[in-house]
Design a protein around this motif. Sequence first.
Motif, PDB file in Angstrom:
ATOM      1  N   ARG A 245       2.107 -11.185   8.760  1.00 30.93           N
ATOM      2  CA  ARG A 245       2.783  -9.946   8.381  1.00 30.93           C
ATOM      3  C   ARG A 245       4.062 -10.308   7.662  1.00 30.93           C
ATOM      4  O   ARG A 245       4.593 -11.415   7.834  1.00 30.93           O
ATOM      5  CB  ARG A 245       3.082  -9.103   9.609  1.00 30.93           C
ATOM      6  CG  ARG A 245       3.924  -9.832  10.627  1.00 30.93           C
ATOM      7  CD  ARG A 245       3.891  -9.154  11.972  1.00 30.93           C
ATOM      8  NE  ARG A 245       4.799  -8.016  12.002  1.00 30.93           N
ATOM      9  CZ  ARG A 245       4.660  -6.967  12.832  1.00 30.93           C
ATOM     10  NH1 ARG A 245       3.669  -6.911  13.671  1.00 30.93           N
ATOM     11  NH2 ARG A 245       5.522  -5.994  12.815  1.00 30.93           N
ATOM     12  N   PHE A 246       4.566  -9.402   6.886  1.00 24.81           N
ATOM     13  CA  PHE A 246       5.824  -9.645   6.188  1.00 24.81           C
ATOM     14  C   PHE A 246       6.964  -9.397   7.152  1.00 24.81           C
ATOM     15  O   PHE A 246       6.979  -8.403   7.874  1.00 24.81           O
ATOM     16  CB  PHE A 246       5.958  -8.726   4.967  1.00 24.81           C
ATOM     17  CG  PHE A 246       5.046  -9.137   3.849  1.00 24.81           C
ATOM     18  CD1 PHE A 246       3.786  -8.577   3.737  1.00 24.81           C
ATOM     19  CD2 PHE A 246       5.434 -10.108   2.940  1.00 24.81           C
ATOM     20  CE1 PHE A 246       2.926  -8.968   2.718  1.00 24.81           C
ATOM     21  CE2 PHE A 246       4.588 -10.509   1.925  1.00 24.81           C
ATOM     22  CZ  PHE A 246       3.321  -9.943   1.814  1.00 24.81           C
ATOM     23  N   GLY A 247       7.908 -10.343   7.185  1.00 28.20           N
ATOM     24  CA  GLY A 247       9.070 -10.188   8.053  1.00 28.20           C
ATOM     25  C   GLY A 247       9.889  -8.985   7.633  1.00 28.20           C
ATOM     26  O   GLY A 247       9.742  -8.507   6.504  1.00 28.20           O
ATOM     27  N   PRO A 248      10.773  -8.514   8.486  1.00 27.35           N
ATOM     28  CA  PRO A 248      11.539  -7.313   8.168  1.00 27.35           C
ATOM     29  C   PRO A 248      12.423  -7.484   6.931  1.00 27.35           C
ATOM     30  O   PRO A 248      12.678  -6.531   6.215  1.00 27.35           O
ATOM     31  CB  PRO A 248      12.403  -7.082   9.431  1.00 27.35           C
ATOM     32  CG  PRO A 248      12.336  -8.345  10.187  1.00 27.35           C
ATOM     33  CD  PRO A 248      11.074  -9.044   9.815  1.00 27.35           C
TER      34      PRO A 248
ATOM     35  N   ASN B 168       4.902  -5.057   6.927  1.00 30.33           N
ATOM     36  CA  ASN B 168       3.448  -4.819   6.836  1.00 30.33           C
ATOM     37  C   ASN B 168       2.618  -6.045   7.149  1.00 30.33           C
ATOM     38  O   ASN B 168       3.022  -7.167   6.899  1.00 30.33           O
ATOM     39  CB  ASN B 168       3.085  -4.384   5.409  1.00 30.33           C
ATOM     40  CG  ASN B 168       3.518  -2.963   5.137  1.00 30.33           C
ATOM     41  OD1 ASN B 168       4.049  -2.308   6.016  1.00 30.33           O
ATOM     42  ND2 ASN B 168       3.310  -2.517   3.921  1.00 30.33           N
TER      43      ASN B 168
ATOM     44  N   SER C 205      -3.000  -0.812   7.381  1.00 27.69           N
ATOM     45  CA  SER C 205      -2.043  -0.453   8.443  1.00 27.69           C
ATOM     46  C   SER C 205      -0.795   0.138   7.803  1.00 27.69           C
ATOM     47  O   SER C 205      -0.506  -0.119   6.648  1.00 27.69           O
ATOM     48  CB  SER C 205      -1.698  -1.695   9.249  1.00 27.69           C
ATOM     49  OG  SER C 205      -1.542  -2.782   8.389  1.00 27.69           O
ATOM     50  N   GLY C 206      -0.053   0.904   8.563  1.00 27.25           N
ATOM     51  CA  GLY C 206       1.129   1.581   8.022  1.00 27.25           C
ATOM     52  C   GLY C 206       2.357   0.686   8.080  1.00 27.25           C
ATOM     53  O   GLY C 206       2.265  -0.454   8.531  1.00 27.25           O
ATOM     54  N   PRO C 207       3.482   1.185   7.604  1.00 27.04           N
ATOM     55  CA  PRO C 207       4.716   0.397   7.601  1.00 27.04           C
ATOM     56  C   PRO C 207       5.129   0.036   9.033  1.00 27.04           C
ATOM     57  O   PRO C 207       4.900   0.803   9.955  1.00 27.04           O
ATOM     58  CB  PRO C 207       5.750   1.309   6.956  1.00 27.04           C
ATOM     59  CG  PRO C 207       5.147   2.660   6.918  1.00 27.04           C
ATOM     60  CD  PRO C 207       3.684   2.530   7.074  1.00 27.04           C
ATOM     61  N   SER C 208       5.732  -1.175   9.178  1.00 27.78           N
ATOM     62  CA  SER C 208       6.160  -1.687  10.472  1.00 27.78           C
ATOM     63  C   SER C 208       5.081  -1.481  11.524  1.00 27.78           C
ATOM     64  O   SER C 208       5.315  -0.913  12.602  1.00 27.78           O
ATOM     65  CB  SER C 208       7.456  -0.989  10.942  1.00 27.78           C
ATOM     66  OG  SER C 208       8.459  -1.222   9.993  1.00 27.78           O
ATOM     67  N   ALA C 209       3.899  -1.980  11.183  1.00 25.56           N
ATOM     68  CA  ALA C 209       2.761  -1.759  12.088  1.00 25.56           C
ATOM     69  C   ALA C 209       2.923  -2.571  13.359  1.00 25.56           C
ATOM     70  O   ALA C 209       3.575  -3.605  13.373  1.00 25.56           O
ATOM     71  CB  ALA C 209       1.489  -2.162  11.364  1.00 25.56           C
TER      72      ALA C 209
ATOM     73  N   ARG D  31       0.831  -1.198   0.000  1.00 27.50           N
ATOM     74  CA  ARG D  31       0.000   0.000   0.000  1.00 27.50           C
ATOM     75  C   ARG D  31       0.863   1.245   0.000  1.00 27.50           C
ATOM     76  O   ARG D  31       0.534   2.257  -0.557  1.00 27.50           O
ATOM     77  CB  ARG D  31      -0.907  -0.040   1.231  1.00 27.50           C
ATOM     78  CG  ARG D  31      -1.908   1.072   1.331  1.00 27.50           C
ATOM     79  CD  ARG D  31      -2.708   0.911   2.618  1.00 27.50           C
ATOM     80  NE  ARG D  31      -3.584  -0.249   2.533  1.00 27.50           N
ATOM     81  CZ  ARG D  31      -4.868  -0.173   2.164  1.00 27.50           C
ATOM     82  NH1 ARG D  31      -5.388   0.977   1.845  1.00 27.50           N
ATOM     83  NH2 ARG D  31      -5.612  -1.261   2.127  1.00 27.50           N
ATOM     84  N   TYR D  32       1.985   1.106   0.691  1.00 27.58           N
ATOM     85  CA  TYR D  32       2.872   2.259   0.811  1.00 27.58           C
ATOM     86  C   TYR D  32       4.167   2.013   0.057  1.00 27.58           C
ATOM     87  O   TYR D  32       4.581   0.887  -0.119  1.00 27.58           O
ATOM     88  CB  TYR D  32       3.163   2.535   2.296  1.00 27.58           C
ATOM     89  CG  TYR D  32       1.912   2.773   3.091  1.00 27.58           C
ATOM     90  CD1 TYR D  32       1.367   1.730   3.848  1.00 27.58           C
ATOM     91  CD2 TYR D  32       1.249   3.995   3.064  1.00 27.58           C
ATOM     92  CE1 TYR D  32       0.205   1.916   4.557  1.00 27.58           C
ATOM     93  CE2 TYR D  32       0.087   4.182   3.773  1.00 27.58           C
ATOM     94  CZ  TYR D  32      -0.438   3.144   4.520  1.00 27.58           C
ATOM     95  OH  TYR D  32      -1.593   3.331   5.209  1.00 27.58           O
TER      96      TYR D  32
ATOM     97  N   ALA E 144      11.674  -9.587   4.413  1.00 25.94           N
ATOM     98  CA  ALA E 144      10.914 -10.317   3.393  1.00 25.94           C
ATOM     99  C   ALA E 144      11.144  -9.734   2.015  1.00 25.94           C
ATOM    100  O   ALA E 144      11.088  -8.529   1.806  1.00 25.94           O
ATOM    101  CB  ALA E 144       9.433 -10.292   3.734  1.00 25.94           C
TER     102      ALA E 144
ATOM    103  N   THR F 211       7.069   2.200   0.905  1.00 28.74           N
ATOM    104  CA  THR F 211       8.189   1.649   1.667  1.00 28.74           C
ATOM    105  C   THR F 211       8.330   0.150   1.480  1.00 28.74           C
ATOM    106  O   THR F 211       9.219  -0.470   2.031  1.00 28.74           O
ATOM    107  CB  THR F 211       8.020   1.941   3.170  1.00 28.74           C
ATOM    108  OG1 THR F 211       6.667   1.686   3.514  1.00 28.74           O
ATOM    109  CG2 THR F 211       8.366   3.381   3.479  1.00 28.74           C
TER     110      THR F 211
ATOM    111  N   LEU G 260       6.965  -4.032   1.206  1.00 26.66           N
ATOM    112  CA  LEU G 260       6.137  -4.971   1.955  1.00 26.66           C
ATOM    113  C   LEU G 260       6.648  -5.261   3.365  1.00 26.66           C
ATOM    114  O   LEU G 260       5.884  -5.573   4.258  1.00 26.66           O
ATOM    115  CB  LEU G 260       6.053  -6.300   1.201  1.00 26.66           C
ATOM    116  CG  LEU G 260       5.260  -6.260  -0.114  1.00 26.66           C
ATOM    117  CD1 LEU G 260       5.476  -7.566  -0.864  1.00 26.66           C
ATOM    118  CD2 LEU G 260       3.801  -6.044   0.170  1.00 26.66           C
ATOM    119  N   ALA G 261       7.968  -5.174   3.528  1.00 23.16           N
ATOM    120  CA  ALA G 261       8.573  -5.633   4.777  1.00 23.16           C
ATOM    121  C   ALA G 261       7.929  -4.949   5.971  1.00 23.16           C
ATOM    122  O   ALA G 261       7.756  -3.735   6.006  1.00 23.16           O
ATOM    123  CB  ALA G 261      10.068  -5.365   4.759  1.00 23.16           C
TER     124      ALA G 261
END
Lengths: 121, 399
Positions: B36-39, A37, B2-6, A29-30, B41, A32, A34-35
């Motif tokens: 969620r996607f791992g850091p 999210n 949701s935003g990044p690193s939610a 969505r953003y 990913a 930045t 996928l990581a």
Amino acid sequence: MVQIVISSPGAGGLAEWVLMELQGEIEARYSTGLAGNHLGDLHYTTEGTPVLIVGHHILYGKIVHLEKPFVVLVKHTPGEKDCDELGGETGTRYLVTALIKNKILFKTRPKPIITNVPKKV
Amino acid sequence: MSGPSAAMRTREEVDATLQIAKLNPAELLPTVHCLRFGPGASGAAGGDFCLLELEPALCQQLEAGHSLVIRGDKEEQAVLCSKDKTYDLKIADTSNMLLFIPGCKTPDQLKMEETQPDIVHPEIFGFSNNYWELRRCRPKLKKLRKLLMENTYEGPDSQKEEDSNCSKYTTEDLLEQIQASQEEIMTQLEVLNACVIGGYWRILDFDYEMKLLNHVTQLVDSESWSFNKVPLNICLQELGPLEPEEMIEHCLKCYGKKYVDEGEIYFELNEDKICRATAQMLLQNAVKFNLAEFQEVWQQSVPEGMTTRLDQLKGLALVDRNSRPEIIFLLKVDDLPEGNQERFNSLFSLRERWTEEDIAPYIQDLCGEKQTIGALLTKYSRSSMQNGVKVYNSRRLIS
């Protein structure tokens, strides 16, 4: 000729992961990426049907036990520390990191979740 | 959503979503996986990881801790080898997205747990839209013979053995050059009558091999031994002065079967192998032979008591019953091309029409795991009837 070793730590060191198969592509969505999210919430019905809520959609799927399991291979390219005594590189290797014996397959059309339906006053 | 690193979702947020989605929690298992996607990913396209599809037997090998090896030259199609099998390695594309999720359980797995957590937060490791696919294939062993023929062993006194520039290969060297599994290579080395001399694998020069065999058969004759009971120790004793003991023993192993009787080692000589080798020795000296004359000379040349039969020569020699007089000539399957189409082209260049009986020994090695000679013939040739016999010829024009 090249030899690339795929090494395995053995059952004790192998985790079991799950594969999820979705139609189409996933876009962040953003900008930045996928990581970090959220993707969505995965539920199972009491009968074992997977239900995935992603964004404003519900997807119903099924669990497939894979006739041919997968393994996840992580590439390991040697750095300077990996040279053997003769100074030769030990070469690119793949490490078996996980085993995948099941997949969650979603292939039906996602159903949209309708929110904010005005209630009759 | 949701935003990044939610932040991690809570059970309350999950339940709220369920309500909006009009799903009844009573119809669901208690556990929710908030994916969620791992850091780190990323996509497999980056090359850092990939998915490999395996047949259950291979998977078991990896679970037992064994390794697999990918082998290939830049120009070659890569293969993957287990310790005893070889597979073609290809990339299969899917139109779907595959996500790899650690820590995610299936309903069956959840039901087996004593306590089912109400919320889990698996992190997606990565994703891909392709995977590596394996298909069992024939090991590429022709190169093995080619390498070992570069420097055949002619005996300890040969000039060659003094020359350190001659190419020689250890087992490790061979593993680095041949697209096959270790066990397949070892089996082929045995078929080639190769042996280890001074740490290197060597094939014997055919004349030298025949020299050794003749020593053995002449000794058997002079001692009036039965072919089935050739004592190792006396062979070594009598022939040791003529040739290295290891070579005498190697010859006995190639042309016989070892067994122990009352603590002594004996060899049961293999009549078919000895007759076949004798035929090769005769046939290699001429382009072709009159069949009747050949059969007579051949029978006289083998050790007394052994019987020659044409079926001993499958894959080694070919009889032409259409020529007058009938002839026989050397045609070794080892000398023919390795690829299916090339092999058939070469056979049809030699002879336009083949019966199944004649062609079978020359295509048997092309058969894959579940392939039959019949299937190969159907694919690469056309059949017709000639004088009441089914014959096969090429599907295409050969220049």
